[in-house]
Design an enzyme around this catalytic site. Structure first.
Site, short mmCIF file in Angstrom:
data_model
loop_
_atom_site.label_atom_id
_atom_site.label_comp_id
_atom_site.label_asym_id
_atom_site.label_seq_id
_atom_site.Cartn_x
_atom_site.Cartn_y
_atom_site.Cartn_z
N ASP A 19 -1.17 53.64 37.21
CA ASP A 19 -2.33 53.41 38.09
C ASP A 19 -2.16 52.08 38.79
O ASP A 19 -1.18 51.38 38.60
CB ASP A 19 -3.64 53.52 37.31
CG ASP A 19 -3.70 52.59 36.12
OD1 ASP A 19 -3.36 51.40 36.27
OD2 ASP A 19 -4.07 53.06 35.04
N LYS A 46 -5.21 57.48 41.90
CA LYS A 46 -5.52 58.16 43.16
C LYS A 46 -6.20 59.51 42.94
O LYS A 46 -6.35 60.28 43.86
CB LYS A 46 -4.23 58.34 43.97
CG LYS A 46 -3.65 57.00 44.37
CD LYS A 46 -2.72 57.12 45.57
CE LYS A 46 -2.21 55.76 46.03
NZ LYS A 46 -0.74 55.69 46.03
N MET A 161 -12.67 38.52 33.39
CA MET A 161 -13.58 39.28 34.28
C MET A 161 -14.89 38.52 34.50
O MET A 161 -15.95 39.14 34.60
CB MET A 161 -13.87 40.66 33.68
CG MET A 161 -12.59 41.47 33.44
SD MET A 161 -12.91 43.17 32.90
CE MET A 161 -13.45 42.91 31.22
#
Lengths: 228, 228
Positions: A19, A46, A161
């Site tokens: 990915d 995708k 994050m």
């Protein structure tokens, strides 16, 4: 930064599910162009579905190819066992009776500070570090992180994050007693040629990151550690 | 489990300083026998001195060989930036004006649980994990770890170097409010062919580890995570 064991797993695979987070662009560099040409490479980032469905589709593809007798490698970026879905994929294989091996990689929470010269512990001073997700602001009702307890723990705090919420996170830590002068650093694109880092304190980190235009992916570290 | 970048650094080196924790026995497997024969391999774990002097001697050797125009690789086992002396060696190079690059590796605190099927976080349940050294018992006056604060944090707890004190550590955590039924696991010799692991709870971990004869090096994990 992939391990030799990881490279061997890719080389031995018939099918590679990859990915956008994984080093797909470097596959030829890792295992050689001829080896890549031999394999079926499926980019599961995708898949034309919503998030949950895409995960189920990834699981289905892994199982389907393995059942067809092919050796499947799932190449993940980031650390799929730290705030990731690695375990869910392992469970999907287990549920289908497919044997699988987890080949661990280098985790950004520790390696990015190390590569920037920031150890997350400090002999004789700090014997613990906590890796925490900063994807939700402390005041968000969905937040599962007790920032106050974290401030009182006294270990090094490594936030991943957490770029967007750095001001709220450092404010919450200081409100719970973290010393404003506690050393801090932020590192963007760690271990790559584009690595950018800034040094600051708990009180000035948000401003320093904004000034240096630090964006995701970035890690920041707050603690009494020697590299800071 | 070494990275391709680490293997390249070893291949490019003229001198490799290694010790008993590093994969010295696998050097030929990593870079080839001919490449090994080309290099000077110095085992600094066998320096005939006390611990502190040996560290200074390691630093001196790194600097001396680099100043003589050689490319020096320092091969460390474990994670030298987690409760290790990696940063002290980087500082020694910096003080001597020697450029150096840290090539991070796979850290046992995260990779050993992952390879044993234990993710250290749990989407929607646990968004933090703390890695802590268990080399000192909680009641030891030299202990720098606030086990009570750690119990109250609510994240996953990963203890390294804590086999000897597991009974005292789990008791301290439960005394501070950690639920006795919190899932736990211990993994010895993780990611190797000799890997041994046991599942238990916070209350039964010490007994389970004793029964399974878990010895160092081992990692144990206590937390509400899905693999447990």
């Amino acid at each position: 930064m992939i391990t030799l064991r990881g490279a061997h797993a890719l080389r031995d695979a018939d099918v590679i599910l990859t990915d956008h987070l994984g080093p797909t662009g470097q596959l030829a560099q890792i295992i050689g162009e001829e080896a890549v040409a031999d394999k079926e490479i499926i980019d599961v980032s995708k898949l034309p579905y919503g998030r949950q469905v895409a995960q189920e589709e990834t699981n289905r593809l892994m199982v389907e190819h393995a059942r067809a007798g092919r050796r499947v490698a799932r190449l993940k970026g980031g650390d799929p066992f730290v705030f990731g879905r690695g375990f869910e994929e392992v469970q999907a294989c287990a549920a289908a009776g497919i044997a699988c091996e987890v080949v661990p990689g280098v985790t950004s929470a520790v390696s990015v500070p190390a590569a920037a010269g920031v150890p997350v512990t400090n002999r004789g001073v700090v014997h613990a570090f906590t890796v925490v997700s900063g994807h939700l602001a402390p005041e968000n009702p969905g937040s599962l992180v007790d920032w106050g307890a974290l401030a009182r723990l006294g270990g090094t705090i490594v936030v991943i994050m957490g770029v967007r919420h750095v001001a709220a996170i450092t404010a919450a830590l200081m409100a719970a007693g973290l010393a404003p002068e506690t050393p801090a650093a932020a590192i963007q694109d760690g271990t790559t040629s584009g690595q950018v880092s800034v040094r600051a304190t708990a009180a000035t980190l948000a401003e320093a990151m904004a000034e240096a235009r630090i964006t995701s992916p970035a890690v920041y570290v707050i603690g009494d550690v020697a590299g800071l």
